[in-house]
Scaffold this active site. Structure first.
Site, PDB file in Angstrom:
ATOM      1  N   TYR A 108     -89.427  18.901  -7.364  1.00 51.68           N
ATOM      2  CA  TYR A 108     -88.525  18.504  -8.446  1.00 51.68           C
ATOM      3  C   TYR A 108     -87.646  17.321  -8.031  1.00 51.68           C
ATOM      4  CZ  TYR A 108     -84.780  18.805 -11.929  1.00 51.68           C
ATOM      5  OH  TYR A 108     -83.867  18.520 -12.907  1.00 51.68           O
ATOM      6  N   SER A 146     -81.586  13.803 -12.435  1.00 51.05           N
ATOM      7  CA  SER A 146     -80.835  14.962 -11.956  1.00 51.05           C
ATOM      8  C   SER A 146     -80.117  14.566 -10.680  1.00 51.05           C
ATOM      9  CB  SER A 146     -81.796  16.113 -11.656  1.00 51.05           C
ATOM     10  OG  SER A 146     -81.136  17.153 -10.952  1.00 51.05           O
TER      11      SER A 146
END
Length: 168
Positions: free
Chosen positions: A134, A121
């Protein structure tokens, strides 16, 4: 594989002529419908459970490309993240990915120029408030990829893609 980037990639790979094996944590109508559309097999396992990963991957006899794109996010301010929050994110995003690679490696190595594509990501490069667990897990994916690209070369090509928000 039932939604988002995973489902979109499965559709593209199928359109390009690949035989696709889908992954799901549990049976869902969306996943079963996708499997029916693509005439694909589904293997089920929880990415946080190494035993399930190993046993499910034993079903696979041939594999040329592995795409790891599953991930979970817990969005909380840093001081509100519990050890259990960190553990659940890392169990799926880092340890799950590593275990899938570990157990598919012998299958991939049998083929010439197999590929592993890890979906990280943009948050693994540029994080934001409330994304510490995350973002750090996705940074780990980027670094695992870099390490394995060197370690597995030239038999297996290992790359990482770090998309931002994606309309699938």
């Amino acid at each position: 594989s039932s939604r988002g980037i995973g489902a979109a990639l499965a559709r593209v790979c199928h359109q390009e002529g690949f035989e696709v094996i889908l992954h799901g944590r549990s049976k869902t109508k969306k996943l079963e419908d996708l499997a029916e559309d693509l005439k694909s097999k589904i293997i089920y396992f929880d990415l946080s459970n190494e035993f399930e990963i190993e046993n499910s991957i034993k079903q696979i006899k041939k594999l040329n490309i592995l795409i790891n794109c599953a991930g979970i996010n817990i969005s909380k301010p840093f001081n509100d993240l519990s050890k259990a929050d960190w553990q659940s994110v890392y169990d799926v995003n880092v340890f799950g990915l590593a275990n899938v690679i570990k157990y598919t490696y012998p299958i991939l190595k049998k083929n010439q120029l197999s590929k592993i594509i890890n979906i990280s990501s943009i948050k693994g490069i540029h994080s934001s408030v409330g994304r510490a667990a995350y973002a750090s897990s996705k940074a780990s994916v980027i670094n695992i990829t870099s390490s394995l690209a060197k370690e597995f070369a030239p038999e297996i090509i290992v790359n990482c893609v770090s998309p931002g928000f994606t309309k699938t």
